[in-house]
Enzyme design. Sequence first.
Site, short mmCIF file in Angstrom:
data_model
loop_
_atom_site.label_atom_id
_atom_site.label_comp_id
_atom_site.label_asym_id
_atom_site.label_seq_id
_atom_site.Cartn_x
_atom_site.Cartn_y
_atom_site.Cartn_z
N GLY A 208 0.77 -5.01 1.10
CA GLY A 208 -0.43 -5.15 0.26
C GLY A 208 -0.17 -5.93 -1.03
O GLY A 208 -1.10 -6.46 -1.63
N ALA B 277 0.86 -1.18 0.00
CA ALA B 277 0.00 0.00 0.00
C ALA B 277 0.90 1.23 0.00
O ALA B 277 2.06 1.16 0.41
CB ALA B 277 -0.89 -0.02 1.23
N GLU C 178 4.83 -4.73 7.56
CA GLU C 178 4.03 -3.71 8.24
C GLU C 178 4.48 -3.39 9.67
O GLU C 178 4.47 -2.23 10.07
CB GLU C 178 2.54 -4.12 8.27
CG GLU C 178 1.83 -3.98 6.93
CD GLU C 178 1.93 -5.22 6.06
OE1 GLU C 178 2.77 -6.10 6.35
OE2 GLU C 178 1.17 -5.31 5.09
N GLU D 280 -0.49 -9.42 -0.06
CA GLU D 280 -1.91 -9.62 0.29
C GLU D 280 -2.79 -9.73 -0.96
O GLU D 280 -3.70 -10.55 -1.02
CB GLU D 280 -2.37 -8.47 1.20
CG GLU D 280 -1.72 -8.55 2.58
CD GLU D 280 -1.94 -7.31 3.43
OE1 GLU D 280 -1.65 -6.19 2.96
OE2 GLU D 280 -2.42 -7.45 4.57
N1 CO8 Z 1 4.45 3.16 -1.12
C1 CO8 Z 1 4.79 4.30 -1.77
N2 CO8 Z 1 5.86 4.41 -2.57
C2 CO8 Z 1 6.65 3.34 -2.72
C3 CO8 Z 1 6.37 2.12 -2.06
C4 CO8 Z 1 5.21 2.06 -1.24
N3 CO8 Z 1 4.84 0.93 -0.60
N4 CO8 Z 1 7.33 1.22 -2.39
C5 CO8 Z 1 8.18 1.87 -3.21
N5 CO8 Z 1 7.76 3.13 -3.42
C6 CO8 Z 1 8.41 4.17 -4.25
C7 CO8 Z 1 9.63 4.77 -3.56
O1 CO8 Z 1 9.24 5.76 -2.65
C8 CO8 Z 1 10.39 5.31 -4.74
O2 CO8 Z 1 9.80 6.52 -5.14
P1 CO8 Z 1 10.74 7.80 -5.52
O3 CO8 Z 1 11.53 7.35 -6.72
O4 CO8 Z 1 9.76 8.87 -5.83
O5 CO8 Z 1 11.62 8.04 -4.34
C9 CO8 Z 1 10.12 4.30 -5.83
O6 CO8 Z 1 8.93 3.59 -5.42
C10 CO8 Z 1 11.22 3.30 -6.00
O7 CO8 Z 1 11.47 2.70 -4.73
P2 CO8 Z 1 12.95 2.63 -4.07
O8 CO8 Z 1 13.79 3.76 -4.54
O9 CO8 Z 1 12.75 2.50 -2.60
O10 CO8 Z 1 13.47 1.29 -4.73
P3 CO8 Z 1 14.53 0.27 -4.10
O11 CO8 Z 1 14.88 -0.69 -5.19
O12 CO8 Z 1 15.65 1.01 -3.46
O13 CO8 Z 1 13.75 -0.51 -2.94
C11 CO8 Z 1 11.87 -1.67 -1.99
C12 CO8 Z 1 12.66 -1.34 -3.28
C13 CO8 Z 1 12.74 -2.54 -1.08
C14 CO8 Z 1 10.63 -2.44 -2.41
C15 CO8 Z 1 11.52 -0.36 -1.27
O14 CO8 Z 1 10.92 0.53 -2.20
C16 CO8 Z 1 10.55 -0.56 -0.14
O15 CO8 Z 1 10.96 -1.03 0.92
N6 CO8 Z 1 9.28 -0.20 -0.34
C17 CO8 Z 1 8.26 -0.29 0.71
C18 CO8 Z 1 7.80 -1.72 0.88
C19 CO8 Z 1 6.83 -1.82 2.01
O16 CO8 Z 1 7.14 -1.57 3.17
N7 CO8 Z 1 5.61 -2.20 1.66
C20 CO8 Z 1 4.55 -2.39 2.63
C21 CO8 Z 1 3.77 -1.13 2.76
S1 CO8 Z 1 2.58 -1.25 4.05
C22 CO8 Z 1 1.32 -2.12 3.37
O17 CO8 Z 1 1.34 -2.57 2.27
C23 CO8 Z 1 0.16 -2.30 4.28
C24 CO8 Z 1 -1.03 -2.91 3.54
C25 CO8 Z 1 -2.24 -2.79 4.38
C26 CO8 Z 1 -2.71 -1.39 4.45
C27 CO8 Z 1 -3.79 -1.22 5.46
C28 CO8 Z 1 -4.28 0.19 5.46
C29 CO8 Z 1 -4.76 0.68 6.74
#
Ligand code: CO8
Length: 264
Positions: A108, A63, A131, A111
Amino acid sequence: MGFVNYEVNGAVATITINRPQALNALNSAVLDELNAVLDGIDLSAIRAVILTGAGDKSFVAGADIGEMSTLSKAEGEAFGKKGNDVFRKIETLPIPVIAAVNGFALGGGNEIAMSCDFRICADTAIFGQPEVGLGITPGFGGTQRLARLIGPGMAKQIIYTARNIKADEALRIGLVNQVVPLEELLPTAEKLAASIARNAPIAVRACKKAINEGLELGMDEAVALEAKIFGSCFETYDQREGMANFLRKKDDPKKVKVVDFKNA
Ligand code: CO8
């Protein structure tokens, strides 16, 4: 549509989450578009769906953390419900949905993959529920579906530690059915979908319903449900023609033909 692509090839539809600049993270706009695409599937013509992510790096990286970062408790609950409603629509779609996981499937992302009927993935795929490292719980069904899919002990370990899981481990613990090289992922998913689409759609749909709804029941009720669904297949064109074709083949092997099932 901008964030979700929809393509049809014969009886197989492919839905692609298309927000590669954010690794296909799910914000409200993506969820709304996905919901609309699911509502628009022509169930009279489509027999199987593939769900994948755009690009070769990420399936869905979760998400949208930016969108979630300032939510109130009530807004968080509403966002969780929004995702859950869409994922439940995938899970209960009458036809099978195959997740083709082409990279990160985090939060997500894992999920939404778990709301599909089954998952195949690229050897580069990474799964996880990060999360608790963000101060929240999995909120799009992760606490429920992961435990049902791989068992509560392994699900709790993965969720509490927030550790990432590579494709080979995902296969070993039963999170995915098959791992293939990235370039073979979509062709493999398409072959699987086509092999499903060749079978009697009435029966495939009935199997999905029996398995999904039966899992919610005790065994006595579950086998009663199975008997009812089994019975519902009879007197249909697909049952009559499917069985008649088998008997014709037995009679004379030259009469082998591919049955043109009609979902009727
Ligand atoms: N949300 C928003 N933006 C994201 C997300 C995300 N989950 N994942 C990646 N991005 C964006 C980055 O911010 C980045 O944007 P920008 O270029 O503008 O800075 C772009 O995508 C590329 O990402 P990275 O530069 O970070 O790429 P890397 O190769 O260095 O890293 C990763 C890749 C490891 C996947 C890293 O991006 C990461 O850790 N992302 C987050 C993963 C994460 O924690 N996901 C879980 C989110 S929580 C969730 O899903 C909860 C679901 C339930 C919700 C319930 C609601 C109440």
